[in-house]
Design an enzyme around this catalytic site. Structure first.
Site, PDB file in Angstrom:
ATOM      1  N   HIS A   1       0.811  -1.630  -0.219  1.00 49.32           N
ATOM      2  CA  HIS A   1      -0.037  -0.153  -0.160  1.00 49.32           C
ATOM      3  C   HIS A   1       1.084   1.614  -0.016  1.00 49.32           C
ATOM      4  CE1 HIS A   1      -3.068  -2.728   1.133  1.00 49.32           C
ATOM      5  NE2 HIS A   1      -2.384  -2.946   2.255  1.00 49.32           N
TER       6      HIS A   1
ATOM      7  N   GLU B   1       0.406  -5.501  -2.324  1.00 48.61           N
ATOM      8  CA  GLU B   1      -0.721  -5.403  -2.881  1.00 48.61           C
ATOM      9  C   GLU B   1      -0.317  -3.290  -2.989  1.00 48.61           C
ATOM     10  OE1 GLU B   1      -4.128  -5.311   0.016  1.00 48.61           O
ATOM     11  OE2 GLU B   1      -4.051  -7.111  -0.405  1.00 48.61           O
TER      12      GLU B   1
END
Length: 633
Positions: A499, A520
């Site tokens: 992130h 991610e």
């Protein structure tokens, strides 16, 4: 990931996998300690509980269940330690519904449970120390936020019965199958030096969705059950390193086995399993031992090209350090007090709690051991680093969590910018290091971890810019990059980075290697214009610097979940990874996936490899397209 337990994609972003692609291979270019007299029991503080075999099972269970209510961002911390011996009754092992007298409890947030033997088999638990999935209101189950808990250095004869409110759930997990223990977790929940005398279930009775973690130096006599990610519900990814298993039962996006006896053969088409016969370089985590009335810490030596577990504590396997050579710190102590102890020649044992720091902890001596218990957490003040390691070799840092304060440049720095003292025979190692920017408190940091030293091992690292909790937002918990590696000969085993607002990882050092990478991209770019790398759409997750000549990655999976898509705004990344097109730079077993939201990832590596996109037709859950080798990039 969201804290919410509702069933909508926006509140449970990881539950819906729209499409994934995978590439099978992508090449860029084609002595036992002496007896000690009994010593006074060290004062480990109020957050460490130590049991011995004479403790009634009812007392053990009552304590464990009494600490089982910690919230996801609680400030409480717990370490539970078992002295050598046998705990609980094996009478119900073949039929857990009849079991009585077992040690049986959930393991929850900020709890580490460990044995105090020289071998995992020195502590035998009849029962289960387990993690259950969360039951959602829509009847599904998930383990997507089952973080920050651990189990180590003990043996378990699995006998598991329900604990607490499980029986009142719409679909109770219930009594486990005979000889089976559940450990349904996502990140930062490692199993180290554990002997499961039966089966290990990583997903729960109903196949909970999970983004799993790490097993090292362990033995599972039976099956490891991971579920089937091609049908959505399972452990999506897992690294198993230097262990022995009976068999692996399940299919996922990226399961990597490194030096694992009993591992399945590589079958990465599409996705799923990648096996390395040996781990190229590793160093196991130090652990606390109670022997003949005295405490000491065993610090394993580094190993090259190994397979299987290694439980020896003889002189060739590592070194013992008496507990008297450690400064046993409490959360109330200042950075100045702790640093004075380090400077005086002490090693450091951080007891459970949150340490508010107005200055970094500074390690300036070679071979220093810094070891946390119970998810000990460093919480530096604004514009303050948490940990600085000097230009010295052989430092071992284990089991620490770091929560950023505002406006930090780097939170953990390994070596100064001109570091030169690294040694191949004695690498520095950071093990079970978990860094958070936002989540438990507001914070910002340009870079979470910067490695300037040569010959460093990063073993199970989760670097997380928070996507839920306190201080969350595109303009709130600002953080550019999770990891920057400038040193040469750095090895990452189990690297999780999520992130960050620019590149997740930037690797500038030579001869770097990563075994298992999960990432991610940021969830929250408000639109494409806000997330551009010059003329490129977004930022690649894993970047090998343009000047690097040699680098190797095995097992890389990168996901997108751009929440702007829920408002009809499409956001894309041009690629999951970027690297020079050179014969010495290679990637093996790559996968990309769209979890939910809008947009996606255009390419896998540089401008090659298939795309994943939330708007593409004929979406399937983990519907991967496999390409065995792409030789021109």
């Amino acid at each position: 990931m969201s804290q919410s337990t509702s069933g909508s994609p926006s509140s449970h972003p990881r539950r819906l996998f729209l499409k994934s692609t995978a590439v099978g291979a992508l090449a860029v270019g084609i002595a036992a300690p002496r007896a000690q007299a009994a010593a006074a029991e060290p004062d480990f503080g109020p957050n460490v509980k130590i049991f011995d075999p004479s403790t009634p099972v009812a007392t053990i269970n009552a304590y464990l269940q009494g600490i089982s209510g910690e919230a996801e961002f609680s400030s409480n911390r717990h370490a539970v330690l078992f002295k050598p011996g046998v705990y609980g009754s094996a009478a119900g092992q073949d039929n857990p519904s009849t079991a009585t007298g077992i040690v049986n409890s959930k393991v929850v947030y900020y709890t580490s449970i460990a044995g105090l033997g020289a071998s995992p088999d020195d502590v035998l638990v009849h029962g289960a120390l387990h993690v259950e999935p969360v039951q959602n209101a829509d009847g599904t189950s998930t383990s997507l936020t089952q973080f920050w808990r651990s189990l180590s250095n003990l043996a378990i004869n699995p006998i598991q019965r329900p604990v607490g409110a499980d029986a009142q759930r719409p679909r109770p997990e219930g009594i486990a199958e005979p000889h089976t223990m559940r450990w349904a977790v996502s990140q930062a929940a490692p199993l180290r030096r554990v002997h499961i005398k039966g089966n290990l279930d990583l997903t729960g009775r109903y196949g909970a969705t999970a983004f799993g973690t790490y097993t090292a130096d362990s033995v599972v006599d039976g099956s490891v059950i991971s579920g089937d990610a091609t049908r959505e519900y399972a452990q999506a990814q897992w690294l198993t390193r230097n262990s022995r298993i009976g068999r692996w039962d399940g299919k996922g996006v990226s399961y990597v086995f490194s030096g694992v006896q009993g591992a399945p053969a590589t079958n990465f088409a599409p996705g799923d399993k990648t096996t390395l016969a040996q781990t190229p370089l590793s160093r196991e985590a130090p652990f606390l031992v109670f022997d003949r009335g005295a405490y000491k810490v065993f610090v394993p030596a580094a190993k090259r090209n190994t397979s299987g577990p290694a439980w020896s504590t003889n002189a060739s396997a590592g070194r013992y350090i008496p507990i008297e050579q450690f400064h046993i710190a409490r959360p109330s102590q200042s950075a100045a007090t702790i640093n004075a102890a380090l400077a005086s020649g002490k090693h450091l044992l951080l007891t459970p709690g949150v340490y508010a720091l107005n200055a970094p902890l500074r390690v300036t001596r070679a071979d220093t051991v810094v070891m946390g218990l119970g998810y000990a957490t460093l919480a530096p003040a604004a514009r303050t680093r948490a940990l600085e390691i000097g230009d010295v070799p052989g430092v071992v840092v284990s089991s620490l969590t770091v929560d950023s304060g505002p406006d930090a440049d780097v939170l953990v720095q390994v070596g100064p910018s001109n570091a030169a003292a690294g040694l191949a025979a004695n690498p520095t190692a950071l093990l079970d290091l978990f860094v958070r920017v936002g989540g438990p408190r507001a914070g910002q940091a340009n870079t979470s971890v910067q490695v300037n030293s040569n010959h460093v091992i990063l073993d199970h690292t989760w670097l997380w810019r928070g996507d839920h909790g306190t201080g969350i937002g595109w303009d709130v918990n600002r953080a550019d990059t999770g990891l920057v590696v400038n040193g040469d000969d750095v090895t990452a085993l189990g690297l999780f980075v999520e992130h960050y607002q620019k590149h997740q990882v930037i690797w500038n050092g030579e001869r770097g290697q990563t075994v298992f990478y999960q990432s991610e991209m940021p969830y929250d770019p408000p639109n494409q214009a806000a997330w551009m790398n010059g003329a490129k759409e977004g930022y690649a997750s894993y970047v090998v610097g343009s000047g690097v000549r040699t680098h190797k990655v095995t097992g890389l999976v990168v996901y997108s979940l751009f929440t702007a898509g829920f408002q009809g705004i499409q956001v894309h990344a041009s690629s999951a990874a970027e690297a020079p097109r050179l014969p010495g730079v290679s990637f093996r077993s790559l996968a990309t996936g769209v979890i939910a939201g809008g947009g996606g990832i255009r390419h896998m590596l540089n401008d090659d490899g298939p795309a994943v996109d939330a708007t593409a037709p004929n979406q399937t859950v983990f519907g991967m397209t496999a390409v065995q080798r792409i030789s021109t990039l």
